[in-house]
Structures are given as structure tokens and as C-alpha cells.
Design an enzyme around this catalytic site. Structure first.
Site, PDB file in Angstrom:
ATOM      1  CE  LYS A  90     -10.999  -4.866  29.207  1.00 62.64           C
ATOM      2  NZ  LYS A  90     -11.031  -4.882  27.729  1.00 62.64           N
ATOM      3  CB  SER A 163      -7.520  -3.791  26.671  1.00 54.98           C
ATOM      4  OG  SER A 163      -8.939  -3.937  26.498  1.00 54.98           O
ATOM      5  CB  SER A 187      -9.614  -5.800  23.703  1.00 55.29           C
ATOM      6  OG  SER A 187      -8.797  -4.744  23.265  1.00 55.29           O
TER       7      SER A 187
END
Length: 476
Positions: A90, A163, A187
Site C-alpha cells: 500500500k 482506503s 480500510s
């Protein structure tokens, strides 16, 4: 992109194997890390123009890492189950020399000057790092207006979750074999539910935050997204543990998650609040929960009726946004408002609200948060895990998501089972457990006592021996 059907896992090609199966092939010499890395990079090149999961692909360094892994394994220096396995990060985990933007325009193209602790640990385990995965701006609720958001590989008209959107899309589409992720309000769990994956949000502090972009320091949980609970156990074991570079990282030793995940679950107690779980839940969600409960019972676990402190949970949902906003305002103080024109409207509004909250109001939130944590701790004196949905509604279309700004009730429902466990810091495991509508995946959530990720992985692995939801893959 057209709707994508699933294929049977039994005929899954290499790119749809789980990490555990790939690791066994690599160790046995049946496949080379170089061969796998090349195939992954080719697949990214072919598919990610439509899926948009990667912010940055690091092909040259990935091939070098694969060549090193192959040479080490040939030489008898096998490091473990991540050795030679292609993973991705990420884009809030800094990687030295690689642009790490955290979904922002502000940091786009700026190379990191050091590795996050998680990255160092994955390197030590011998993983091959394919690149940085796209995410919403600053890990909040919306992608920056200048960034093309990742698309759900099951159906491009559906939400990917936020996210950790890129982490989920790449793992589901066969563009990596697992990914790092973070969870501040949901998330890891939303993206996993939306794309049919397994994800673990560990206890707060179980994984070091050193070298990560911060959204809200006391709410940010570093974790992983994977294709199975056993894969998640391998990944978590590699990245967890104390870190002298992060004084908030917990000092507790890291269990042998991989071994513990294989233990039988007979006798474990799973708490269920039928009223809380059913409050406003649609028929698909209710059917999924009932089926999952039966699976656990068949495996020998005991279902324990209980009452979750639902009113406190509802208050925590209301408190989460201002709490997160205050901490985000602190995290961005060096660039906001001084460089406010580089921010998207959603994150900028969050920072403004955080700067406006009074000290007494913030203290009231902290006191309520402490009380909720204590009440949830008390639940686990009588159970080993708590079963809930990830969200009380069927998978959301992008059209439905576009209306969230005018539907506070829908936002609260979406957060009902997620953000309160970021407030309390308890570990959560998300598992694919059903489908609804146009065959879109759905997920359940298991919650355990703080530092008891092992029980979650144990339950998750057992559930996945008895079900096949985690074996569904989007095509191609």
C-alpha cells in the site's frame, strides 16, 4: 469493463494460487521466483491499465530481488514461506528510493529516503516487491480528484472499499500474492469484503507504524490483505513485533501464527448478538451470517448469545470522524493549510474540522473511547471471538457510494461494525462468506481480545477448510 465471472479454484492458474501454495512450489523447486515475477509483471502490464491498482510498478528491482531469491534457494539458503513470493505495498509504506505518495498529489513522484519497518521485515523474509499500490488520499475516504481510482475486478460498477483499494484489487485480480494495508476506520475490512479476500487488522501496535504515512496515529492499524487466513498468518508473522524505531509498537512476542492457524476450533466460543447484527441488515447479510454461524458450529465451536454495548458502539461511530480529524490535522500540520491547494476537497474538509474541534470536546471523545474499550475487553472474558458482518448491506455500487455525502445514515451503517474496533484497538479478521446481487462477494468479521490474532486466524483457517468462498476468483 464488463462484469467478470468467477472460475473454479481447482483450475486456477499460477496467478490465482494462494501464497501458501506458491511458497510450497518455490521451495520444492517446481517454479522459479524469476519465472513468477516475470509472469506477474506481464499480467500487471496487461490488466492494470484497466484496474488501476498500482501507483508505481518497480519492475527492475523486482526482477533483481527474484534473481537473488532464486540463487539463495538454489544454494540452500531458504528464508521461509515469503522467499521469492511477489507482494506489493500500500502506497503509505515508505520504500527507499521509490515514490511513496499515500494517495496524495502533494507527495507524488517524491522518492522515500528510508524503508518502513514493515518493508525491511518483508525484505528480510525474501519477498519480491512488485510496487506501490494505489489508495485514497491520505488514507481517508476519497481518492484525490487527480487520481484514477482502482476498479473492482468482479464488476467495475461496484465499490472497491477504501482506503486500501489498490491492495485489494491487485490481490483479487492476481497482480500480487498478498499486500500490506492499513485500517483506521475500516480500510482493510471494506476492501476485503468488496473483493472476496481475507484481511487482518491486528491489535493496535502489533505492527510497527515506523515509516508509514500517518492519518490518525492512535487509530492507524498496519495489517495485510491476502487470499486466505493461512496466507494472512504468514504475512502477519513476518511483519509483526516490537520495533525500537516505533516506541508505540507493542513489546509482546509474536506467536507462531502459521502453526496456531492450523489448530482445531472445537470448544472455542463465538459470541453473537443477534439483535445488533440484525439491526437494519438486509436479507443477504442475514443469510450470510446464519450460514457462517452454522459452519462454525459444525466445526465444533460454540455459539454464545450476548449483548454488545450497542449504544456505546453507535456513539463511537459518531465520535470516530471528529477524533480522526483532530489526529489528521496534527499529522498534516507541516503541509496544511500552508499547501492546502494540493489537497482534495474531502481531506481538506476533514483537516479543517479537526483544527476547529475544541479541547474539551476532544477530551470527552477520549473518555468515551476508554469506556468502550473496557466494555469490549469485558466481553472476551466469556467468549473467544465475536461474529459480526463487515457491513449490514449488500455490496455497494459506485452510484450508491457517490451519494454518501448526502446520506449520513448510510455512512453510519457502513461504519457500524468497523470503526469502533479501531477506537478500541481490538484485532479483526475479515473472511469472504457469501455473495449477493450480481454475484458480488460479501464478508464476515471476527473480533478477538487484544493481542489474540491467533484465535482469529485459527477460526478463519478452519472456516476456509469447510467453505470455498475464498477460492472464488475474478477472471481473467
Amino acid at each position: 469493463m464488463e462484469n467478470i465471472k468467477q472460475n473454479p479454484a481447482a483450475t486456477a492458474p499460477f496467478h490465482h494460487l494462494d501464497l501458501t501454495a506458491l511458497a510450497a512450489l518455490i521451495r520444492a523447486g517446481d517454479v522459479s521466483p524469476v519465472e513468477i515475477a516475470q509472469a506477474q509483471l506481464q499480467r500487471i502490464d496487461e490488466l492494470d491499465g484497466a484496474l488501476r491498482s498500482y501507483a508505481c510498478v518497480t519492475a527492475a528491482s523486482a526482477l533483481r530481488e527474484a534473481e537473488t531469491a532464486a540463487a539463495e534457494i538454489r544454494g540452500g539458503r531458504y528464508r521461509g514461506p515469503l522467499h521469492g513470493v511477489p507482494l506489493a505495498l500500500k502506497d503509505l509504506f515508505r520504500r527507499k528510493g521509490v515514490p511513496t505518495a499515500a494517495g496524495t498529489a502533494l507527495h507524488r513522484g517524491v522518492p522515500a529516503d528510508h524503508d518502513a519497518t514493515v518493508v525491511r521485515r518483508l525484505r528480510k523474509a525474501g519477498a519480491v516487491l512488485l510496487g506501490q499500490l494505489q489508495m485514497s488520499e491520505g488514507a481517508y475516504s476519497d481518492h484525490h480528484p487527480d487520481i484514477d481510482a482502482p476498479r473492482n475486478p468482479w464488476n467495475a460498477g461496484y465499490w472497491t472499499g477504501i482506503s486500501s483499494s489498490g491492495s485489494a484489487v491487485a490481490t483479487a485480480a492476481g497482480l500480487c500474492f498478498g499486500a500490506t494495508a492499513s485500517d483506521t476506520g475500516g480500510s482493510i475490512r471494506w476492501p476485503c469484503a468488496a473483493t472476496g479476500l481475507t484481511g487482518i487488522k491486528p491489535t493496535w501496535g502489533r505492527v510497527s507504524r515506523h515509516g508509514t504515512f500517518e492519518l490518525a496515529a492512535s487509530l492507524d492499524h498496519m495489517g495485510v490483505i491476502a487470499r486466505s487466513a493461512r496466507d494472512a498468518a504468514i504475512l502477519l508473522e513476518a511483519i509483526a513485533g516490537p520495533d525500537p524505531l516505533d516506541p508505540t509498537a507493542l513489546q509482546a512476542p509474536v506467536p507462531d501464527y502459521t502453526r496456531l492457524a492450523a489448530a482445531p476450533v472445537a470448544g472455542l466460543r463465538i459470541g453473537v448478538d443477534a439483535d445488533w447484527n440484525g439491526d437494519g441488515a438486509d436479507p443477504c447479510t442475514q443469510a450470510m451470517l446464519a450460514a457462517a454461524a452454522h459452519v462454525f458450529q459444525d466445526l465444533g465451536a460454540t455459539l454464545v448469545p450476548l449483548r454488545f454495548p450497542a449504544a456505546d458502539g453507535e456513539q463511537a461511530v459518531r465520535d470516530w470522524a471528529p477524533h480522526c480529524a483532530v489526529e489528521a490535522a496534527v499529522a498534516h500540520a507541516g503541509t496544511y493549510p500552508s499547501r492546502g491547494n494540493a489537497y482534495g476537497p474531502v481531506l481538506a474538509a476533514v483537516l479543517e474540522s479537526g483544527r476547529a474541534l475544541s479541547g474539551p470536546d476532544y477530551q470527552r471523545i477520549l473518555l468515551r473511547r476508554m469506556a468502550l474499550r473496557g466494555k469490549v475487553d469485558a466481553l472476551f472474558t466469556g467468549i473467544d471471538a465475536l461474529l459480526t458482518p463487515v457491513q449490514p448491506m449488500a455490496p455497494l455500487t459506485l452510484h450508491a457510494i457517490s451519494t454518501l455525502g448526502t446520506q449520513p445514515g448510510l455512512v453510519a451503517a457502513l461504519q457500524r461494525y468497523t470503526c469502533l474496533f479501531d477506537m478500541t484497538g481490538h484485532p479483526c479478521l475479515t473472511l469472504p462468506a457469501g455473495q449477493c446481487g450480481a454475484g458480488m462477494p460479501m464478508g464476515i468479521q471476527l473480533v478477538a481480545a487484544r493481542l489474540d490474532e491467533a484465535t482469529l486466524l485459527q477460526l478463519g483457517a478452519a472456516f476456509q477448510t469447510a467453505t470455498q468462498w475464498h477460492l472464488r476468483r475474478p477472471l481473467p
